[in-house]
Design a protein around this motif. Structure first.
Motif, PDB file in Angstrom:
ATOM      1  N   UNK A  22      44.990  30.384  46.198  1.00 18.56           N
ATOM      2  CA  UNK A  22      44.360  29.695  47.591  1.00 18.56           C
ATOM      3  C   UNK A  22      42.834  30.516  48.192  1.00 18.56           C
ATOM      4  N   UNK A  23      43.044  31.905  47.531  1.00 23.47           N
ATOM      5  CA  UNK A  23      42.533  32.615  47.666  1.00 23.47           C
ATOM      6  C   UNK A  23      40.957  32.480  47.803  1.00 23.47           C
ATOM      7  N   UNK A  24      40.064  33.091  47.089  1.00 24.99           N
ATOM      8  CA  UNK A  24      38.627  32.658  46.020  1.00 24.99           C
ATOM      9  C   UNK A  24      38.360  33.998  45.360  1.00 24.99           C
ATOM     10  N   UNK A  25      39.109  35.217  46.110  1.00 30.84           N
ATOM     11  CA  UNK A  25      39.307  36.591  45.552  1.00 30.84           C
ATOM     12  C   UNK A  25      40.028  37.885  45.802  1.00 30.84           C
ATOM     13  N   UNK A  26      40.268  38.844  45.007  1.00 31.52           N
ATOM     14  CA  UNK A  26      41.167  39.734  45.980  1.00 31.52           C
ATOM     15  C   UNK A  26      40.442  40.654  46.682  1.00 31.52           C
ATOM     16  N   UNK A  27      39.144  40.669  46.815  1.00 31.40           N
ATOM     17  CA  UNK A  27      38.259  41.295  47.818  1.00 31.40           C
ATOM     18  C   UNK A  27      39.017  40.513  49.469  1.00 31.40           C
ATOM     19  N   UNK A  28      39.472  39.280  49.261  1.00 33.66           N
ATOM     20  CA  UNK A  28      39.244  38.200  50.184  1.00 33.66           C
ATOM     21  C   UNK A  28      40.386  38.884  50.544  1.00 33.66           C
ATOM     22  N   UNK A  29      41.501  39.026  50.117  1.00 35.78           N
ATOM     23  CA  UNK A  29      42.790  39.179  49.902  1.00 35.78           C
ATOM     24  C   UNK A  29      42.687  40.232  50.990  1.00 35.78           C
ATOM     25  N   UNK A  76      36.409  41.803  44.960  1.00 40.85           N
ATOM     26  CA  UNK A  76      35.511  40.444  45.769  1.00 40.85           C
ATOM     27  C   UNK A  76      35.006  39.753  43.187  1.00 40.85           C
ATOM     28  N   UNK A  77      35.053  40.352  42.523  1.00 44.30           N
ATOM     29  CA  UNK A  77      35.270  40.343  41.131  1.00 44.30           C
ATOM     30  C   UNK A  77      36.480  39.331  40.490  1.00 44.30           C
ATOM     31  N   UNK A  78      37.854  39.956  40.886  1.00 39.89           N
ATOM     32  CA  UNK A  78      38.855  39.044  40.611  1.00 39.89           C
ATOM     33  C   UNK A  78      39.017  38.438  40.974  1.00 39.89           C
ATOM     34  N   UNK A  79      39.547  37.607  40.263  1.00 30.12           N
ATOM     35  CA  UNK A  79      39.457  35.521  40.591  1.00 30.12           C
ATOM     36  C   UNK A  79      40.827  35.548  40.220  1.00 30.12           C
ATOM     37  N   UNK A  80      41.906  36.514  39.476  1.00 29.58           N
ATOM     38  CA  UNK A  80      43.138  36.611  38.808  1.00 29.58           C
ATOM     39  C   UNK A  80      43.713  37.787  38.941  1.00 29.58           C
ATOM     40  N   UNK A  81      45.170  37.368  39.286  1.00 25.44           N
ATOM     41  CA  UNK A  81      46.071  38.594  38.884  1.00 25.44           C
ATOM     42  C   UNK A  81      47.143  38.331  37.791  1.00 25.44           C
ATOM     43  N   UNK A  82      47.843  39.684  38.017  1.00 29.04           N
ATOM     44  CA  UNK A  82      48.810  39.369  36.939  1.00 29.04           C
ATOM     45  C   UNK A  82      50.323  39.753  38.059  1.00 29.04           C
ATOM     46  N   UNK A  83      51.373  39.002  38.192  1.00 31.92           N
ATOM     47  CA  UNK A  83      51.483  39.659  39.207  1.00 31.92           C
ATOM     48  C   UNK A  83      52.973  40.321  37.869  1.00 31.92           C
ATOM     49  N   UNK A  84      53.464  41.496  38.160  1.00 29.37           N
ATOM     50  CA  UNK A  84      54.272  42.219  37.402  1.00 29.37           C
ATOM     51  C   UNK A  84      55.684  42.114  37.229  1.00 29.37           C
ATOM     52  N   UNK A  85      56.003  42.399  39.191  1.00 30.15           N
ATOM     53  CA  UNK A  85      57.629  42.027  39.407  1.00 30.15           C
ATOM     54  C   UNK A  85      57.810  42.149  40.707  1.00 30.15           C
ATOM     55  N   UNK A  86      58.983  42.228  40.988  1.00 30.60           N
ATOM     56  CA  UNK A  86      59.339  42.166  42.512  1.00 30.60           C
ATOM     57  C   UNK A  86      60.127  43.154  42.579  1.00 30.60           C
ATOM     58  N   UNK A  87      59.863  44.217  43.540  1.00 39.33           N
ATOM     59  CA  UNK A  87      60.775  45.353  43.554  1.00 39.33           C
ATOM     60  C   UNK A  87      61.106  46.172  45.226  1.00 39.33           C
ATOM     61  N   UNK A  88      61.705  47.153  45.213  1.00 40.21           N
ATOM     62  CA  UNK A  88      61.536  47.955  46.443  1.00 40.21           C
ATOM     63  C   UNK A  88      61.362  49.282  45.532  1.00 40.21           C
ATOM     64  N   UNK A  89      60.041  49.307  45.933  1.00 39.38           N
ATOM     65  CA  UNK A  89      59.504  50.852  45.813  1.00 39.38           C
ATOM     66  C   UNK A  89      59.401  52.175  46.742  1.00 39.38           C
ATOM     67  N   UNK A  90      60.096  51.727  47.827  1.00 49.02           N
ATOM     68  CA  UNK A  90      60.399  53.061  48.869  1.00 49.02           C
ATOM     69  C   UNK A  90      61.162  53.586  48.405  1.00 49.02           C
TER      70      UNK A  90
END
Length: 90
Positions: A22-29, A76-90
């Motif tokens: 739904x969000x326009x770009x990663x910068x807004x996120x 603000x130019x990033x309109x797509x992302x790749x979901x790499x993984x779901x993890x606990x990195x802590x």
């Protein structure tokens, strides 16, 4: 997904995917702090994390339109992302 991450996380993962669509770009996120989006460092340099139910995070990789956008870190130019993984990195 529910079996692997639990019902609350499965809902949060779906919610984060919907927000990304739904969000326009990663910068807004980043600026809206939606999903507590944050830049990662170390082994995850160049990637971003979105909060799920503690301690899990969704790791995403921005897809820049041009090399110049990437070099200058223009989120603000990033309109797509790749979901790499779901993890606990802590």
């Amino acid at each position: 997904m529910e079996k692997e991450y639990g019902s609350k996380n499965a809902k949060m993962i779906t919610q984060r995917i919907n927000e990304l669509q739904a969000i326009a770009n990663l910068g807004l996120m980043m600026s809206s702090e939606l999903g507590r989006c944050h830049k990662l460092t170390g082994n995850y340099k160049g990637l971003y994390g979105l909060a799920l139910q503690e301690p899990f995070r969704m790791i995403i990789e921005p897809v820049f339109e041009t090399q110049e956008d990437e070099n200058k870190g223009r989120l603000n130019a990033v309109k797509k992302v790749i979901i790499r993984k779901i993890i606990d990195y802590h």
